[in-house]
Each structure stands twice: as C-alpha cells, then as structure tokens.
Design a protein around this motif. Structure first.
Motif, PDB file in Angstrom:
ATOM      1  N   TYR A 171       7.721   8.791 -16.085  1.00 23.67           N
ATOM      2  CA  TYR A 171       8.381   7.852 -15.159  1.00 23.67           C
ATOM      3  C   TYR A 171       9.378   8.466 -14.291  1.00 23.67           C
ATOM      4  CZ  TYR A 171       6.707   3.378 -16.264  1.00 23.67           C
ATOM      5  OH  TYR A 171       5.573   2.321 -16.501  1.00 23.67           O
ATOM      6  N   ALA A 184       7.176   9.772 -11.444  1.00 23.03           N
ATOM      7  CA  ALA A 184       6.767   8.739 -10.501  1.00 23.03           C
ATOM      8  C   ALA A 184       8.057   8.269  -9.688  1.00 23.03           C
ATOM      9  CB  ALA A 184       6.539   7.601 -11.659  1.00 23.03           C
ATOM     10  N   GLY A 185       9.101   8.178 -10.238  1.00 21.41           N
ATOM     11  CA  GLY A 185      10.533   7.791  -9.295  1.00 21.41           C
ATOM     12  C   GLY A 185      10.374   8.712  -8.121  1.00 21.41           C
ATOM     13  N   PHE A 194       7.650   8.210  -5.846  1.00 19.41           N
ATOM     14  CA  PHE A 194       7.715   7.065  -4.813  1.00 19.41           C
ATOM     15  C   PHE A 194       8.950   7.061  -3.764  1.00 19.41           C
ATOM     16  CE2 PHE A 194       5.022   3.568  -5.827  1.00 19.41           C
ATOM     17  CZ  PHE A 194       4.224   3.923  -6.940  1.00 19.41           C
ATOM     18  N   ILE A 253       7.048   9.091  -1.171  1.00 21.31           N
ATOM     19  CA  ILE A 253       6.129   7.970  -0.555  1.00 21.31           C
ATOM     20  C   ILE A 253       6.882   7.343   0.678  1.00 21.31           C
ATOM     21  CG2 ILE A 253       4.866   6.015  -0.627  1.00 21.31           C
ATOM     22  CD1 ILE A 253       3.578   7.141  -3.109  1.00 21.31           C
ATOM     23  N   MET A 254       8.085   6.618   0.266  1.00 20.63           N
ATOM     24  CA  MET A 254       8.879   5.950   1.010  1.00 20.63           C
ATOM     25  C   MET A 254       9.247   7.008   2.194  1.00 20.63           C
ATOM     26  SD  MET A 254      12.399   3.892   0.337  1.00 20.63           S
ATOM     27  CE  MET A 254      13.417   4.943   0.580  1.00 20.63           C
ATOM     28  N   ILE A 264       6.081   8.290   4.438  1.00 16.32           N
ATOM     29  CA  ILE A 264       5.302   7.351   5.373  1.00 16.32           C
ATOM     30  C   ILE A 264       6.153   6.555   6.423  1.00 16.32           C
ATOM     31  CG2 ILE A 264       3.588   5.504   5.451  1.00 16.32           C
ATOM     32  CD1 ILE A 264       3.060   5.746   2.687  1.00 16.32           C
ATOM     33  N   THR A 265       7.603   6.713   6.047  1.00 19.78           N
ATOM     34  CA  THR A 265       8.639   6.276   7.095  1.00 19.78           C
ATOM     35  C   THR A 265       8.441   7.137   8.340  1.00 19.78           C
ATOM     36  OG1 THR A 265       9.850   5.124   5.304  1.00 19.78           O
ATOM     37  CG2 THR A 265      10.811   5.397   7.510  1.00 19.78           C
ATOM     38  N   SER A 315       6.150   9.384   9.082  1.00 23.28           N
ATOM     39  CA  SER A 315       4.814   8.879   9.921  1.00 23.28           C
ATOM     40  C   SER A 315       5.095   8.093  11.065  1.00 23.28           C
ATOM     41  CB  SER A 315       3.511   8.261   9.079  1.00 23.28           C
ATOM     42  OG  SER A 315       3.930   6.944   8.968  1.00 23.28           O
ATOM     43  N   ASP A 316       6.159   7.183  10.959  1.00 21.01           N
ATOM     44  CA  ASP A 316       6.474   6.262  12.325  1.00 21.01           C
ATOM     45  C   ASP A 316       7.522   7.121  13.162  1.00 21.01           C
ATOM     46  OD1 ASP A 316       7.665   4.562  14.121  1.00 21.01           O
ATOM     47  OD2 ASP A 316       8.849   3.424  12.462  1.00 21.01           O
ATOM     48  N   TYR A 317       8.541   7.543  12.625  1.00 18.04           N
ATOM     49  CA  TYR A 317       9.505   8.375  13.485  1.00 18.04           C
ATOM     50  C   TYR A 317       8.916   9.806  14.039  1.00 18.04           C
ATOM     51  CZ  TYR A 317      12.806   5.092  11.821  1.00 18.04           C
ATOM     52  OH  TYR A 317      13.683   3.836  11.710  1.00 18.04           O
ATOM     53  N   THR A 330       5.958  10.151  15.122  1.00 24.37           N
ATOM     54  CA  THR A 330       4.870  10.010  15.939  1.00 24.37           C
ATOM     55  C   THR A 330       5.097   9.171  17.101  1.00 24.37           C
ATOM     56  OG1 THR A 330       3.868   8.023  14.675  1.00 24.37           O
ATOM     57  CG2 THR A 330       3.101  10.324  14.249  1.00 24.37           C
ATOM     58  N   ARG A 331       6.447   8.546  17.186  1.00 25.44           N
ATOM     59  CA  ARG A 331       6.932   7.654  18.097  1.00 25.44           C
ATOM     60  C   ARG A 331       6.925   8.440  19.665  1.00 25.44           C
ATOM     61  NH1 ARG A 331      12.201   4.234  16.233  1.00 25.44           N
ATOM     62  NH2 ARG A 331      11.038   3.263  14.511  1.00 25.44           N
ATOM     63  N   TRP A 386       4.439  10.434  20.520  1.00 21.67           N
ATOM     64  CA  TRP A 386       3.164  10.668  21.022  1.00 21.67           C
ATOM     65  C   TRP A 386       2.546   9.923  22.051  1.00 21.67           C
ATOM     66  CZ3 TRP A 386       0.138  12.130  15.726  1.00 21.67           C
ATOM     67  CH2 TRP A 386       0.841  13.046  15.078  1.00 21.67           C
ATOM     68  N   ILE A 387       2.985   8.663  22.275  1.00 24.11           N
ATOM     69  CA  ILE A 387       2.445   7.999  23.197  1.00 24.11           C
ATOM     70  C   ILE A 387       2.549   8.204  24.625  1.00 24.11           C
ATOM     71  CG2 ILE A 387       1.951   5.429  23.982  1.00 24.11           C
ATOM     72  CD1 ILE A 387       2.232   4.561  21.279  1.00 24.11           C
TER      73      ILE A 387
END
Lengths: 112, 553
Positions: A80, A83-84, A87, A90-91, A94-95, A97-99, A101-102, A104-105
C-alpha cells in the motif's frame, strides 16, 4: 530470545525499536534540514531544485521507514505504501504531460 | 390496519432490540447500527439536495428565469451539487450497505476497527453541519468544483467553511475505505477465499482503494487553496505566479475517481441482484471481479478529459482522450456479463430486479454518451452544455441511485426484519424510471442544441424541452417519496421477513433477519463458490428433510 513466530512478524506495529534508532533517525533528519537551509544560500543553478527535492525525499523516506514502522511491517502494508507513491508519480507525471507540452503547438506568425 | 403484525423477531434478541435509547445509538460500535445512522443522515441530505434541485427546475420552467435571482440560482446549483456528491452519493452505498453487509458477507462479527467506524460517522456529520452552516450563512456560488478564481479571488468567506466541511467529510470517506480494506483482507471466515467472495465485496474493495488513494489529494488541494488565501503563496493565482489550471488538475485527480466511488458500489449491488433474480452464477465471475479493480485503476488516469477546453495542452488532451476511452472496456465487460447471466436464467421481476434492469439501461446510456464527451473535437461543442449534465445524471442518478435503491429493497428485509409492500414498490420503481428519463433525456437534446449549463435564463426556443424536464423532475420527486413512505410504514406494519426471502446465496442470508448483534450464532465455514444456487437448493432440501424427520418423531 527465540526467533519471532510468523504471527509476531506480521504484526509490525508491535515491533519494539531500540531508542537509539529513533535518535539516530532524528539526528539524520536534523542534519538534512540544516543541509537544506545551507544549500539554499548556494546557487547551484539548475541543480537547485533536484538537490532540494533529493534531500526532501530522503527525509520523507526515513520518516516512513522508521517513524511510521513500515520497515518492520508486513508485505501488505508495504504494497500500500508503494501504491501511494506510485499514484503520486502518476499524478505529477501526467500533470506534467500538460505543462511540458504546452509550448509544442506552433502559433501562426501573424498571431505572435 | 391499526395494530402492527406480531413478529417472531420481536421475541428474539437482535441488533435492533439489543439496547434502547439515544445513547445506545450515538455511542454504538455495531457496524449495523452505524449503517442505520448513516442511512438516516444521508436520507436527510438527499432531501436537502433534492429541494435545491426542485428550485433549479422551477426556475428553468420559464426562459426568463424569473423564479430566482441569478446569484441565488448560482448558489442553489452549487449547493445541489455539493450536498448530493459529498453528503449523499459518496457515502450512500459504501457507508450504508457496505457498512451493514461487508462484515456479514465475509463472515465476521464486525469491521476491523469498529470505533474508527463510529468516528467516521461523526466526521461526516461535522462536515455536513459545516456545509449546511455555509448554506445558511449566505451560500457558496463557486459550483461544486470550487474552481479558482471563483473560489479564491472572487469568493466570499463561506467558501472556506464549505471547503473545510468537504475536507472533514473526506476523512470520513478515507476511514471507511481503510476499514473495509483491512476487514476484507484480515477477517474472512474459514474457506472464504478471494474468488469465493460476493462481487459486491470486490466492488467495495476497489471503491475503498480509490477512497484511500484519491481523497487525500482533494484534502491537500483544499489546504493549498487555503494556504494561497492566507499566506499569499502563488499556487493557483497567476498574479502571484500560480496557475488556475493546476487547481483543475488536482481537483479532478480526486473528483474523477470519485465518480467511480459512486458507481462501483452500485455495480457491486447489481451483480448481486442479477445473480439472485436469475438464479444463476454471474457469467464470467473472475472478469467481473477484475473489471472492478481495472475501473478503479483506470479511473485515476483520465481526469484531464475535464480540461479539454481549459487551456490544457492538446497533446495531454490526446493522451487523456485515449485513456478515457479505455474505461469503457471494463465497464462494457460488466454490462455484457450481466446480460449474459440472464441467458437461460430463471428470471423473476421482484422490485430489486426492476431497479437492476433500470440500472443496466440507464448506465449504458450514461456510459456511451461519456464516449462522445471523451472525444476531443466533439467535446469542444458539448463542453459545459446540458449534454454533460444529462450524461453524468444518467451515471449518478440512473446508475448510482438506481443501484442504491435496488440494494435498499434487496437488503431491507435483512436490515429491518420486515418486508415492504411489493406492489407499491414496483409502482415506485416504474415511476422513478419514467420520471428520470423525462427529466434528463430532454437535457441531452438541450445540450446538443447548445444550451449552456449554469445559466439561470435561456433563449425561448429551449422552453418546451425545459418544461418536459421540469415535469419529469416532479414525477421523479414523487417517485422518491413513495419508497420513503412505505419503508417507514413497513418497519412497523410490514410482513415479518424470513432469513432468506429471495432465495439468495451469500452468508448474510444464512443468519436471521434482523441479524443478532454478533451477526452469526457460530462462525460460518464456506465450502462452495459464490452464487452456487445448486448448493443452496441442496442445503434447503436437507433442512426440510431434517424438519420432516423431527416432526415425524
């Protein structure tokens, strides 16, 4: 003293830790805190953040392993805890992955 | 009828007559009594949340929204969401049915930590009182999502009270989840292996994992919000170096899995109902069990689909879109396996099964419309419209509430030792199904046509569909009142319930209704798979033979 039985092993919270271990961990935490403060006065450029984070993670690990008795606990408790941490990764991962790649456009020239 | 039915239960000692008086209830550590404390409190909050919904629907009866002022309307939809989610849906099945049933389903006397269980009820009540005081002091208008800057720069002081209320109620949820996980791991009776557990227990286990891994994140997010307000540390406010989208990331990291805290337990209930009323073992037991765990895991990877139009990177959006589609796989496994269980089953149409059919249809519609919203381009059109409102009400009301009501009818005889009036119950189930669809189906159309959510007025061409929706809400409201009345009536006048009125498998049906305080007279031993109706028939036949032999001397 005889070997602890399986039953005793599985109840980690009843494990008795010698006081000197607690004091040693406490001393280590204090030293690391002092290190954090000292390092804050030295400019390590891009290493500033990684160093501060590495010290913080080391301290958290010490607290979890010794003060929270995870080192002496059964497998399920360890699963456990892992697992904590997973997670949390993961948090943050993946967050990011937003910051990350902003930018890139490509913005059309006329809009800049 | 002027007198109550005499019941053999009245003479027998059970958890309801083991002690009397307010003190015996408020200080109880019996999981069954704590479940009833939760039942009373969540029903109270359900009707509070429902009354806000009535106001919202009344206001939307006319395009000019003349019933409520715009600010009041904002507060009412916020309170509706907050109360329904944090104080009804999240605790509903876990805290009432889970608390009551998990120890019995695993053959234990109580949960692993009975005092912690009582503490979690008190935390829930403290959180609830704070939420109601925030409402009484003038209300909150941030929407249930507390988005910054509504909840930071532009908020009133009540946001803090409401935020702390949600924070405290969150701990209640964490402690309940922790209690269930330890109980399921440590307190299963002899012979009850993991793959002999009822699927309700698997679903509750998956739910508990979400509760203990996800809920701390919302707690920390609310603390960060407080830290920003009090110490002016730049976290979410761009003026001091923060990012408002970061709030949405953190908020939805918990709040999307929270949707599965609501729906997974309902899926567990449905698995029990499908097996019992088809008199068949669930088709693909292992897959249904693992799909609960898969849903719990995937639920943590999809939160960014709430941020498609919030300024999130398009590449992150792409990843979240793909991951969101993947949740459909374990959800579909469940629906297909339930349906396959019906095949050649001996189906009966008792009230719980009617809710079960309602759930399967409505959940499927809610789920499939979720796929539309998970598509990047389609979501640009549908985002923040009534389509979203309809989608999540199909999941949360059509799914979670239907599952909750199905479960309440199924286990009511076990909880109270009394049967409810079957005819009225079937009538109410139909009324609820019709009222629900009339309320929310028009909202799919409204959203598709472009009516945005959270506005107190709308263009005149949307009125017909809005009137239909309000009419449906009245029917739905009536539908919810009927069970409330006959459940209370049945506690005194209902027919006494036998130990196993439905002929269901599962350990909870092997003990009298209502159960004794320690659940079982002797610790049960499990020797068969879950939902083994043949073994149940053999046991019943043996019991009948024994009875006959005794009578014949």
């Amino acid at each position: 003293m005889s070997e602890p039985t399986h039953h005793e092993k599985s109840h980690g919270s009843q494990h008795i830790v010698p006081l000197k271990v607690y004091f040693a961990v406490f001393a280590a935490l204090m030293v690391l805190t002092a290190t954090t403060v000292c390092v804050a006065y030295v400019n390590l450029d891009w290493l500033n953040l990684p160093v501060a984070l590495a010290i913080a993670i080391t301290k958290a690990t010490l607290v979890i392993l010794f003060f929270m008795h995870v080192k002496y606990s059964g497998h399920m408790v360890k699963v456990y805890v892992v697992a904590g941490v997973l997670f949390l990764i993961i948090m943050i991962g993946i967050t990011l992955s937003d910051y990350m790649t902003r930018g890139w456009i490509s913005v059309p020239r006329g809009w800049q | 009828m002027s007198t109550s039915n005499p019941s053999p239960n009245d003479r027998r000692q059970h958890y309801l007559n083991a002690a009397y008086g307010l003190r015996s209830w408020l200080l109880t550590v019996d999981h069954k009594r704590i479940a009833l404390l939760y039942l009373g409190s969540i029903t109270f909050f359900f009707f509070i949340g429902g009354s806000f919904a009535v106001m919202i629907r009344m206001n939307l009866l006319t395009p000019d929204g003349s019933f409520l002022q715009a600010e009041t309307y904002n507060k009412f939809f916020t309170m509706h969401g907050l109360v329904m989610i944090f104080f009804f849906l999240i605790p509903s099945i876990p805290a009432v049915l889970g608390n009551f049933l998990i120890p019995m389903m695993v053959g234990a006397k109580d949960l692993a930590f009975p005092r912690l269980n009582l503490l979690s009820w008190y935390l829930y009540i403290i959180g609830g009182v704070m939420a109601l005081s925030a409402a009484a002091l003038g209300g909150v208008d941030t929407g249930w999502t507390f988005y910054t800057p509504y909840s930071s720069t532009y908020s009133n002081g009540n946001v803090v009270i409401m935020g702390v209320g949600a924070f405290v109620a969150g701990f209640s949820s964490i402690l309940t989840g922790l209690n269930f996980i330890v109980t399921i791991h440590k307190m299963r009776c002899p012979g009850l292996t993991w793959f002999r557990l009822p699927l309700f227990v698997w679903a509750m286990y998956a739910t508990s994992v979400i509760q203990i891994l996800g809920t701390p994140v919302i707690a920390i997010t609310l603390l960060l919000l407080a830290a920003e307000r009090i110490f002016h540390v730049g976290i979410f406010d761009p003026r001091i170096g923060g990012d408002p989208v970061l709030f949405q990331h953190f908020f939805w990291f918990y709040s999307h899995p929270a949707v599965y805290i609501m729906i997974l337990p309902a899926m567990g209930v449905i698995s029990e109902l499908v097996a019992t009323f088809s008199r068949k073992r669930i088709f693909g037991y292992n897959l249904v069990a693992f799909s609960s765990v898969a849903i719990a895991m995937l639920s943590f990877l999809v939160w960014g689909h709430h941020l498609f139009v919030s300024g999130q990177s398009i590449y992150a959006g792409l990843v979240f879109s793909v991951l969101s589609f993947m949740v459909a796989i374990p959800s579909a496994i469940k629906v297909f396996n339930w349906t396959a269980t019906f095949y050649r089953g001996s189906i009966s149409y008792d009230t719980p099964m009617m809710y079960c059919f309602g759930f399967i249809g409505l959940f499927t519609m809610g789920g499939v419309t979720g796929l539309l919203l998970a598509s990047l381009a389609v979501d640009v059109h549908l985002h923040d419209t009534y389509f979203v409102i309809a989608h999540f009400h199909y999941i949360m009301v059509g799914g979670a509430v239907m599952g909750y009501l199905g479960g309440m009818h199924f286990w009511w005889p076990k909880i109270t030792g009394r049967m409810y009036p079957e005819i009225w119950a079937r009538f109410a189930a139909v009324i609820i199904f019709v009222g629900f669809n009339l309320t929310f189906f028009p909202q799919f159309m409204l959203g598709y046509l472009g009516m945005p959510r959270r506005y107190h007025a709308y263009p005149a061409e949307f009125q017909v569909l809005n009137v239909m929706s309000t009419a449906g809400a009245s029917i739905l409201g009536l539908g919810y009142l009927i069970p409330m009345i006959y459940f209370i009536w049945s506690m005194r006048y209902g027919k006494p319930a036998p130990p196993n009125p439905w002929g269901a498998t599962g350990l909870e049906w092997r003990t009298p209704s209502p159960p004794p305080t320690e659940n079982f007279e002797e610790i049960p031993v499990v020797t068969e798979e879950a939902y083994d109706f043949e073994a149940l028939a053999r046991r019943d036949a043996a019991a009948l033979r024994n009875e006959g032999e005794l009578q014949n001397g």
